[in-house]
Scaffold this motif. Structure first.
Motif, short mmCIF file in Angstrom:
data_model
loop_
_atom_site.label_atom_id
_atom_site.label_comp_id
_atom_site.label_asym_id
_atom_site.label_seq_id
_atom_site.Cartn_x
_atom_site.Cartn_y
_atom_site.Cartn_z
N VAL A 69 -5.83 8.20 -6.24
CA VAL A 69 -6.42 8.02 -4.82
C VAL A 69 -7.38 7.05 -4.64
O VAL A 69 -8.30 7.25 -5.56
CB VAL A 69 -6.70 9.46 -4.24
N GLY A 70 -7.37 6.21 -3.77
CA GLY A 70 -8.29 5.15 -3.32
C GLY A 70 -8.38 4.04 -4.53
O GLY A 70 -9.42 3.20 -4.53
N GLN A 71 -7.31 3.99 -5.35
CA GLN A 71 -7.42 3.16 -6.50
C GLN A 71 -6.19 1.79 -6.14
O GLN A 71 -5.37 1.99 -5.47
CB GLN A 71 -7.08 3.50 -7.64
N MET A 72 -6.75 0.77 -6.83
CA MET A 72 -5.60 -0.34 -6.77
C MET A 72 -5.13 -0.62 -8.40
O MET A 72 -5.98 -0.42 -9.14
CB MET A 72 -6.42 -1.70 -6.18
N ARG A 73 -4.09 -1.07 -8.49
CA ARG A 73 -3.50 -1.35 -9.91
C ARG A 73 -2.81 -2.69 -9.45
O ARG A 73 -1.76 -2.78 -8.67
CB ARG A 73 -2.63 -0.35 -10.19
N GLN A 74 -3.08 -3.64 -10.53
CA GLN A 74 -2.21 -4.90 -10.55
C GLN A 74 -1.66 -4.95 -11.92
O GLN A 74 -2.15 -4.93 -12.95
CB GLN A 74 -3.52 -5.94 -10.55
N ASN A 109 -3.46 2.55 -3.22
CA ASN A 109 -2.98 3.96 -2.86
C ASN A 109 -4.08 4.52 -1.95
O ASN A 109 -5.36 4.95 -2.28
CB ASN A 109 -3.17 4.95 -4.16
N LEU A 110 -3.68 4.92 -0.64
CA LEU A 110 -4.48 5.51 0.33
C LEU A 110 -3.66 6.97 1.00
O LEU A 110 -3.74 7.20 2.00
CB LEU A 110 -4.77 4.68 1.40
N THR A 111 -2.79 7.48 -0.26
CA THR A 111 -2.42 8.66 0.10
C THR A 111 -3.51 9.81 -0.55
O THR A 111 -4.52 9.32 -0.83
CB THR A 111 -1.00 9.06 -0.54
N MET A 112 -2.99 10.99 -0.40
CA MET A 112 -4.06 12.13 -0.90
C MET A 112 -3.69 12.67 -2.27
O MET A 112 -4.01 13.74 -2.57
CB MET A 112 -4.06 13.22 0.20
N THR A 113 -2.78 11.95 -3.00
CA THR A 113 -2.28 12.29 -4.36
C THR A 113 -2.02 10.88 -5.06
O THR A 113 -2.12 9.96 -4.80
CB THR A 113 -1.27 13.17 -4.37
N LEU A 145 0.78 -1.23 0.13
CA LEU A 145 0.05 0.10 0.10
C LEU A 145 1.10 1.11 0.11
O LEU A 145 2.00 1.11 0.68
CB LEU A 145 -0.97 0.01 1.11
N LEU A 146 0.43 2.30 -0.73
CA LEU A 146 1.05 3.54 -0.69
C LEU A 146 0.26 4.41 0.51
O LEU A 146 -0.76 4.52 0.49
CB LEU A 146 0.91 4.20 -2.04
#
Length: 470
Positions: free
Chosen positions: A301-306, A261-265, A210-211
């Motif tokens: 933000v709030g996304q997953m990438r595989q 990604n659970l950062t703000m950018t 996770l970021l």
């Protein structure tokens, strides 16, 4: 993994009670045993000994949460609590997380599993858990005030639903979200396919992380929770380079990396030496006709990438966020640009008053990576990490993909630095150089067909005076 008998010894955790509307006979056995982990190293994959089989993931600088099988239901126990996370050697942060760490442990299940998660709250305020991206009953979605009451301090709530679709997901609070996520409360959830899925390939190595980002003043331990944009710590699984473990694979392994990604950018994640395809998001697998080769993918933000690729090039390959300030650690803000400024004289005068004063950034910031300049205790150096040729001059969201032909299947140990074949490393040129540069300027000046004029043009600007019609 603990036995079923050991789990049943724990009838209550921290004085909490199972607090759900429908308490069945399964609740009478007590919540599952609480398992914690404080080691920040990458733990080996957790091979399932009960339930449906699957190919486990490896959580970068993390681990997978064990479970118990209770009458066909896979039961987990999360505890939300304050934790101390070593983000890199010499730098620790006081965060909030789950089961001893931030991020919390990865939860791995199989498509079709009925899952029951006990959540105990050891925080000083109420919390909840949102199962980001899951299809589930509305009352299990974990939004405080909307779909459930908050979990009070000292209490345990229970979530139960069927893992309906395979993919890469996250979990995090939906209660005082800005504070709790800024303090590190998050974790990954992997749902493996129960059967061969035409859109999900088998892989040899499967990594996830996770970021997350934090604003921690140099010398401090606790993040500022009201920060919105000006973060100074950019991390993978709450670790910063050189504290981020390498991703170690064998030559010609099929590799999958799952990034949330659970950062703000947003973060453009870039892999050197290989091309990959984005094969999945938190919405599910990407159709094969919609995939294309990439070397960088942006994770919003709030996304997953595989992503998936064939590791067919030996070496030590960088993988990092391509926003340059995200590969720096603390002290990265509010520094003036001093490149080309000779202030040695000023430096001597300041040294008479401040003996430890050091010129910063006169020739660029790279010199600072090797300076032994004094910094406050418990501060991550801005750029650091040593490689086989010297300082890597990186921090933050940076790691290394190590591809080796002699890495054994299932072996995730660091193989050390790559031994380059002779003649394959860039080095100083020893031949003759031209005496002076030659300037070529063959372009003819453009001729204007308009008469030249030396008359100055005065532009008058009229500002509105607040009265209409004028």
């Amino acid at each position: 993994m603990s036995s079923r008998r050991d789990f049943f010894k724990y009838a209550g955790i921290a004085g909490g009670a199972v607090a759900v509307a429908a308490v069945g006979r399964y609740a009478l056995s007590g919540a599952p045993e609480l398992v914690t982990q404080v080691n920040a190293n990458t733990m080996p994959p957790l091979t399932p000994s009960t339930g449906r089989p699957y190919n486990p993931v490896v959580t970068l600088n993390g681990w997978t949460l064990p479970w118990r099988m209770n009458e066909g239901v896979k039961e987990f126990h999360l505890v939300a609590e304050p934790v101390v996370r070593e983000m890199t050697p010499g730098f620790k942060a006081h965060l909030w997380g789950y089961n001893g760490q931030s991020p919390g442990p990865t939860i791995e299940v199989v498509e079709g599993d009925r899952v029951r998660i006990f959540v105990t709250n050891r925080l000083p305020e109420q919390t909840s858990v949102h199962w980001h991206g899951q299809r589930l009953p509305n009352g299990m979605d974990g939004v405080t005030g909307l779909t459930q009451k908050g979990i009070p301090p000292g209490k345990t709530f229970m979530y139960e639903f069927v893992a309906r679709r395979p993919g890469t997901f996250m979990y995090h609070p939906h209660a005082d979200e800005m504070t709790q996520m800024a303090m590190g409360m998050m974790g990954m959830w992997i749902t493996h396919p129960k059967d061969q899925n035409p859109l999900i390939d088998d892989v040899n190595r499967d990594f996830c992380f996770l970021l997350s980002s934090y604003d921690i003043d140099p010398g401090s331990y606790t993040p500022k929770v009201a920060t919105m944009v000006d973060f100074n710590i950019w991390s993978w699984n709450s670790r910063v380079f050189p504290g981020i473990d390498s991703l170690n694979v064998a030559l010609n392994d099929k590799v999958r990396i799952r990034v949330g990604n659970l950062t703000m950018t947003n973060h453009p994640i870039h892999l050197h030496g290989h091309e990959f395809s984005v094969t999945g998001t938190d919405g599910g697998p990407v159709p094969k006709t919609a995939r294309w080769p990439e070397v960088t993918t942006d994770v919003a933000v709030g996304q997953m990438r595989q992503i998936e690729f064939l590791a067919d090039e030996e070496g030590d390959w960088a993988i990092h966020c391509h926003k340059s300030h995200h590969t720096m650690n603390a002290m990265g803000h509010n520094l003036p640009t001093m490149i080309g400024v000779d202030h040695r004289g000023v430096g001597k005068k300041i040294n008479s008053l401040i003996p430890d004063y050091m010129v910063m950034g006169e020739r660029g910031m790279g010199d600072m990576s090797e300076m032994e300049m004094p910094i406050p205790d418990n501060t991550a150096r801005m750029m650091t990490g040593m490689g086989p040729f010297g300082s890597v001059e990186m921090g933050g969201m940076f790691s290394v993909l190590k591809v080796r032909k002699d890495q054994k299947p299932g072996d995730y140990a660091d193989p050390g630095w790559y031994k380059h074949p002779a003649g394959t490393v860039a080095e100083a040129y020893k031949g003759a150089l031209p005496a002076a540069p030659t300037q070529l300027n063959t372009a003819k000046p453009m001729q204007s067909t308009r008469p030249s004029s030396t008359k100055e043009i005065e532009v008058q600007v009229r500002k509105p005076n607040g009265h209409s019609g004028h």
